[in-house]
Design a protein around this motif. Structure first.
Motif, PDB file in Angstrom:
ATOM      1  N   ASN A 236      -4.232  -8.922  -9.316  1.00  0.00           N
ATOM      2  CA  ASN A 236      -3.632  -7.822  -9.999  1.00  0.00           C
ATOM      3  C   ASN A 236      -2.731  -6.642  -9.571  1.00  0.00           C
ATOM      4  O   ASN A 236      -3.409  -6.333  -8.466  1.00  0.00           O
ATOM      5  CB  ASN A 236      -4.957  -7.173 -11.179  1.00  0.00           C
ATOM      6  N   ASN A 237      -1.675  -5.708  -9.963  1.00  0.00           N
ATOM      7  CA  ASN A 237      -1.568  -4.870  -9.612  1.00  0.00           C
ATOM      8  C   ASN A 237      -0.906  -5.024  -8.617  1.00  0.00           C
ATOM      9  O   ASN A 237      -0.760  -4.224  -7.831  1.00  0.00           O
ATOM     10  CB  ASN A 237      -2.899  -3.698  -9.189  1.00  0.00           C
ATOM     11  N   ASP A 238      -0.651  -6.228  -7.442  1.00  0.00           N
ATOM     12  CA  ASP A 238       0.222  -6.554  -6.415  1.00  0.00           C
ATOM     13  C   ASP A 238       1.920  -6.474  -6.620  1.00  0.00           C
ATOM     14  O   ASP A 238       2.403  -6.521  -7.904  1.00  0.00           O
ATOM     15  CB  ASP A 238       0.130  -8.159  -5.527  1.00  0.00           C
ATOM     16  N   VAL A 239       2.164  -5.479  -5.415  1.00  0.00           N
ATOM     17  CA  VAL A 239       4.031  -5.900  -5.964  1.00  0.00           C
ATOM     18  C   VAL A 239       4.472  -5.728  -4.590  1.00  0.00           C
ATOM     19  O   VAL A 239       3.555  -6.623  -3.382  1.00  0.00           O
ATOM     20  CB  VAL A 239       4.476  -3.885  -5.879  1.00  0.00           C
ATOM     21  N   LEU A 240       5.352  -6.650  -4.044  1.00  0.00           N
ATOM     22  CA  LEU A 240       6.564  -7.155  -2.617  1.00  0.00           C
ATOM     23  C   LEU A 240       6.771  -6.005  -2.421  1.00  0.00           C
ATOM     24  O   LEU A 240       7.434  -4.716  -2.689  1.00  0.00           O
ATOM     25  CB  LEU A 240       7.408  -7.384  -3.404  1.00  0.00           C
ATOM     26  N   GLY A 241       5.947  -5.902  -0.763  1.00  0.00           N
ATOM     27  CA  GLY A 241       6.172  -5.101   0.047  1.00  0.00           C
ATOM     28  C   GLY A 241       7.126  -5.191   1.108  1.00  0.00           C
ATOM     29  O   GLY A 241       6.114  -6.200   2.030  1.00  0.00           O
ATOM     30  N   TYR A 242       7.676  -4.966   2.397  1.00  0.00           N
ATOM     31  CA  TYR A 242       8.663  -5.249   3.023  1.00  0.00           C
ATOM     32  C   TYR A 242       7.324  -4.627   4.524  1.00  0.00           C
ATOM     33  O   TYR A 242       7.236  -3.652   4.957  1.00  0.00           O
ATOM     34  CB  TYR A 242       9.400  -5.343   3.523  1.00  0.00           C
TER      35      TYR A 242
ATOM     36  N   ASN B  73       3.096  -9.797  -0.276  1.00  0.00           N
ATOM     37  CA  ASN B  73       2.242  -8.801  -1.386  1.00  0.00           C
ATOM     38  C   ASN B  73       1.646  -7.731  -0.871  1.00  0.00           C
ATOM     39  O   ASN B  73       0.507  -7.462  -0.053  1.00  0.00           O
ATOM     40  CB  ASN B  73       0.915  -9.779  -2.464  1.00  0.00           C
ATOM     41  N   GLN B  74       1.405  -6.815  -1.483  1.00  0.00           N
ATOM     42  CA  GLN B  74       0.962  -5.494  -0.969  1.00  0.00           C
ATOM     43  C   GLN B  74       0.288  -4.912  -2.645  1.00  0.00           C
ATOM     44  O   GLN B  74       0.365  -4.781  -3.629  1.00  0.00           O
ATOM     45  CB  GLN B  74       1.644  -4.424  -0.090  1.00  0.00           C
ATOM     46  N   ASN B  75      -1.164  -4.470  -2.743  1.00  0.00           N
ATOM     47  CA  ASN B  75      -1.462  -4.187  -3.278  1.00  0.00           C
ATOM     48  C   ASN B  75      -1.581  -2.533  -3.856  1.00  0.00           C
ATOM     49  O   ASN B  75      -1.006  -1.368  -3.342  1.00  0.00           O
ATOM     50  CB  ASN B  75      -2.997  -4.023  -3.483  1.00  0.00           C
ATOM     51  N   LEU B  76      -1.582  -2.260  -5.319  1.00  0.00           N
ATOM     52  CA  LEU B  76      -1.008  -1.090  -5.647  1.00  0.00           C
ATOM     53  C   LEU B  76      -2.323   0.612  -5.636  1.00  0.00           C
ATOM     54  O   LEU B  76      -2.146   1.364  -4.967  1.00  0.00           O
ATOM     55  CB  LEU B  76      -0.629  -0.488  -7.434  1.00  0.00           C
ATOM     56  N   SER B  77      -3.098   0.050  -5.228  1.00  0.00           N
ATOM     57  CA  SER B  77      -4.426   0.606  -4.567  1.00  0.00           C
ATOM     58  C   SER B  77      -3.918   1.436  -2.979  1.00  0.00           C
ATOM     59  O   SER B  77      -4.457   2.624  -2.802  1.00  0.00           O
ATOM     60  CB  SER B  77      -5.678   0.105  -4.507  1.00  0.00           C
ATOM     61  N   SER B  78      -3.005   0.490  -2.512  1.00  0.00           N
ATOM     62  CA  SER B  78      -2.801   1.451  -0.825  1.00  0.00           C
ATOM     63  C   SER B  78      -1.321   1.297  -1.062  1.00  0.00           C
ATOM     64  O   SER B  78      -1.015   2.092   0.411  1.00  0.00           O
ATOM     65  CB  SER B  78      -3.020  -0.298   0.079  1.00  0.00           C
ATOM     66  N   THR B  79      -0.352   1.520  -2.065  1.00  0.00           N
ATOM     67  CA  THR B  79       1.019   2.262  -1.975  1.00  0.00           C
ATOM     68  C   THR B  79       1.172   2.873  -3.399  1.00  0.00           C
ATOM     69  O   THR B  79       2.152   3.121  -3.166  1.00  0.00           O
ATOM     70  CB  THR B  79       1.165   0.328  -1.550  1.00  0.00           C
ATOM     71  N   TYR B  80       0.757   3.020  -3.897  1.00  0.00           N
ATOM     72  CA  TYR B  80       0.798   3.970  -4.935  1.00  0.00           C
ATOM     73  C   TYR B  80       1.971   3.502  -6.054  1.00  0.00           C
ATOM     74  O   TYR B  80       3.073   4.506  -5.710  1.00  0.00           O
ATOM     75  CB  TYR B  80       1.009   5.429  -4.306  1.00  0.00           C
ATOM     76  N   GLY B  81       2.248   2.109  -6.333  1.00  0.00           N
ATOM     77  CA  GLY B  81       3.506   2.443  -6.999  1.00  0.00           C
ATOM     78  C   GLY B  81       4.623   1.854  -6.065  1.00  0.00           C
ATOM     79  O   GLY B  81       6.224   2.915  -6.551  1.00  0.00           O
ATOM     80  N   ARG B  82       4.322   1.477  -5.027  1.00  0.00           N
ATOM     81  CA  ARG B  82       5.540   2.343  -4.180  1.00  0.00           C
ATOM     82  C   ARG B  82       7.066   1.077  -4.614  1.00  0.00           C
ATOM     83  O   ARG B  82       6.626   0.003  -5.011  1.00  0.00           O
ATOM     84  CB  ARG B  82       5.373   2.215  -2.768  1.00  0.00           C
TER      85      ARG B  82
ATOM     86  N   ALA C  35       8.416   3.212   0.079  1.00  0.00           N
ATOM     87  CA  ALA C  35       8.978   4.867  -0.206  1.00  0.00           C
ATOM     88  C   ALA C  35       7.721   5.694  -0.805  1.00  0.00           C
ATOM     89  O   ALA C  35       7.762   7.169  -0.478  1.00  0.00           O
ATOM     90  CB  ALA C  35       9.900   5.070  -1.457  1.00  0.00           C
ATOM     91  N   PHE C  36       6.679   5.689  -1.461  1.00  0.00           N
ATOM     92  CA  PHE C  36       4.860   5.999  -1.066  1.00  0.00           C
ATOM     93  C   PHE C  36       3.796   5.952  -0.466  1.00  0.00           C
ATOM     94  O   PHE C  36       3.838   4.531   0.069  1.00  0.00           O
ATOM     95  CB  PHE C  36       4.988   6.041  -3.079  1.00  0.00           C
ATOM     96  N   ALA C  37       2.865   6.424  -0.260  1.00  0.00           N
ATOM     97  CA  ALA C  37       2.223   6.122   0.628  1.00  0.00           C
ATOM     98  C   ALA C  37       0.588   7.133  -0.224  1.00  0.00           C
ATOM     99  O   ALA C  37       0.350   7.840  -0.164  1.00  0.00           O
ATOM    100  CB  ALA C  37       1.616   6.303   1.835  1.00  0.00           C
ATOM    101  N   ASP C  38       0.138   6.277  -0.601  1.00  0.00           N
ATOM    102  CA  ASP C  38      -1.966   6.859  -0.765  1.00  0.00           C
ATOM    103  C   ASP C  38      -2.351   6.796   0.248  1.00  0.00           C
ATOM    104  O   ASP C  38      -2.866   6.274   0.589  1.00  0.00           O
ATOM    105  CB  ASP C  38      -2.402   5.720  -1.957  1.00  0.00           C
ATOM    106  N   ILE C  39      -2.566   8.083   0.345  1.00  0.00           N
ATOM    107  CA  ILE C  39      -3.359   8.328   1.395  1.00  0.00           C
ATOM    108  C   ILE C  39      -4.589   9.354   1.364  1.00  0.00           C
ATOM    109  O   ILE C  39      -5.858   9.392   2.334  1.00  0.00           O
ATOM    110  CB  ILE C  39      -2.762   9.365   2.324  1.00  0.00           C
TER     111      ILE C  39
ATOM    112  N   ALA D  72       7.983   9.119   8.536  1.00  0.00           N
ATOM    113  CA  ALA D  72       8.428   7.763   7.949  1.00  0.00           C
ATOM    114  C   ALA D  72       9.322   8.591   6.367  1.00  0.00           C
ATOM    115  O   ALA D  72       9.744   7.066   6.210  1.00  0.00           O
ATOM    116  CB  ALA D  72       7.108   6.732   7.484  1.00  0.00           C
ATOM    117  N   GLY D  73       9.236   9.336   6.080  1.00  0.00           N
ATOM    118  CA  GLY D  73       9.818   9.736   5.190  1.00  0.00           C
ATOM    119  C   GLY D  73       9.416   8.824   3.851  1.00  0.00           C
ATOM    120  O   GLY D  73      10.121   8.735   2.936  1.00  0.00           O
TER     121      GLY D  73
END
Length: 359
Positions: A25-31, A40-49, A53-57, A85-86
């Motif tokens: 649950n809450n996974d998204v596709l990330g490159y 698949n990457q989890n939103l908890s580490s990518t902040y809905g990216r 574009a986004f990074a949860d630090i 990284a922009g």
């Protein structure tokens, strides 16, 4: 292509550039550049990216979101990586720091609090010698835990947030409290702090809540400040020496053409509600001057306007007492109200010689 959430499965048809393994649950596709594949990457580490574009630090290496461990250096490393990284850095939690955090990219930190110990600057946005342009910066609550008694002797020289040489940026500043200077917009030599839109939350019990300043060849001009509550605590005592809500200072070039819209300047605990030591063509539109309020026009204050001010329902609180230093010219206060014809009511404005009032 179909995807399953939780403990479900996934299937891919006719594709070799995507790899998924038991998406949750809450996974998204990330490159993943290392694999040269989408995964698949989890939103908890990518902040809905979207992409990267986004990074949860909040849980980056060495960062403690509970406030139990000092983590200034780790936070700075994570912020620097995002800026390079922009990416827009996202932060949530309480973070204990003893050093200055420097922000040079877009951030969203409104879910965070920086608990700062020290007498330096807690957060710097931008840098001397260059301009920071076209960023969206949502700052955290910045709190000094070094102030524990009345007065600001424990935090002498401290600044909560200093914004240096920002250009056409969008700021949200939720809360700054207990510093000698709360928020400082500052321009260095041959650079400007201009064209920014600043949404203010609460600047609370800083000796100077908001300071606009520049060196002799820098300029802090054409910024728009929207809303906000500026206050001092009753424990500081009425008319506390050196306390101001807004102060402007400059040398050859002065803070100018800045506009304040609907900002609330509250209480009776400051020496001056506003001290325009140096500034020109600044406008305060429909701001709340709770008080009675005191405004000082310094020797290089000229053509500043207070328009449509309001206070509480008592007559004394509606009066703005003005002090003019020799050299101040054409500073105007307009109440937007006319009580002159009401028996027993004092004028809303209390001008002195050289200060101009329009009812």
């Amino acid at each position: 292509m179909s995807f399953g959430g939780g403990s479900g499965s996934s299937s891919i048809s006719g594709s070799t550039d995507v790899v998924l393994s038991s998406p949750a649950n809450n996974d998204v596709l990330g490159y993943n550049s290392g694999l040269a594949k989408w995964q698949n990457q989890n939103l908890s580490s990518t902040y809905g990216r979207i992409g990267s574009a986004f990074a949860d630090i909040s849980n980056a290496s060495g960062v403690d979101p509970t406030g139990a461990t000092e983590c200034h250096a780790a936070l700075q490393t994570a912020l620097n990586a995002c800026a390079s990284a922009g990416q827009r850095a996202y932060l949530k939690g309480i973070f204990s720091t003893t050093g200055t955090l420097t922000i040079t990219g877009s951030v969203d930190m409104t879910d965070a609090m920086i608990s700062y110990t020290g007498t330096g600057t807690a957060v710097v946005v931008g840098a001397t010698g260059s301009e920071l342009a076209y960023k969206q910066i949502r700052l955290p609550w910045v709190f000094s835990n070094s102030k524990t008694i009345a007065g600001w002797s424990q935090v002498a020289g401290s600044i909560g947030v200093q914004i240096i040489n920002a250009w056409s940026c969008d700021f949200y500043i939720p809360h700054i409290t207990y510093f000698e200077t709360g928020l400082n917009f500052y321009a260095t030599a041959d650079h400007g702090n201009c064209y920014n839109t600043v949404t203010l939350g609460e600047l609370e019990n800083n000796k100077v809540n908001l300071l606009l300043s520049c060196v002799s060849t820098g300029w802090t001009n054409q910024n728009t400040f929207v809303g906000g509550q500026l206050s001092h605590a009753p424990a500081e005592g009425a008319g506390c020496a050196g306390a101001r809500h807004i102060q402007m200072t400059g040398a050859t070039w002065l803070p100018g053409n800045n506009t304040f819209i609907g900002t609330s300047l509250e209480g009776i605990y400051q020496e001056y509600t506003m001290n325009i030591d140096g500034g020109e063509d600044n406008v305060f539109l429909n701001c709340r001057f709770e008080g009675p309020s005191t405004v000082r026009w310094g020797a290089t204050a000229s053509r500043n306007w207070i328009v449509g001010q309001s206070g509480t329902q008592t007559d004394s609180a509606l009066a703005i007492v003005q002090t003019r230093v020799t050299g101040a010219i054409n500073n105007v206060v307009s109440s937007g109200r006319d009580l002159a014809g009401i028996a027993g009511r004092a004028p809303i404005l209390t001008p002195i010689s050289g200060a101009v009032a329009i009812d």
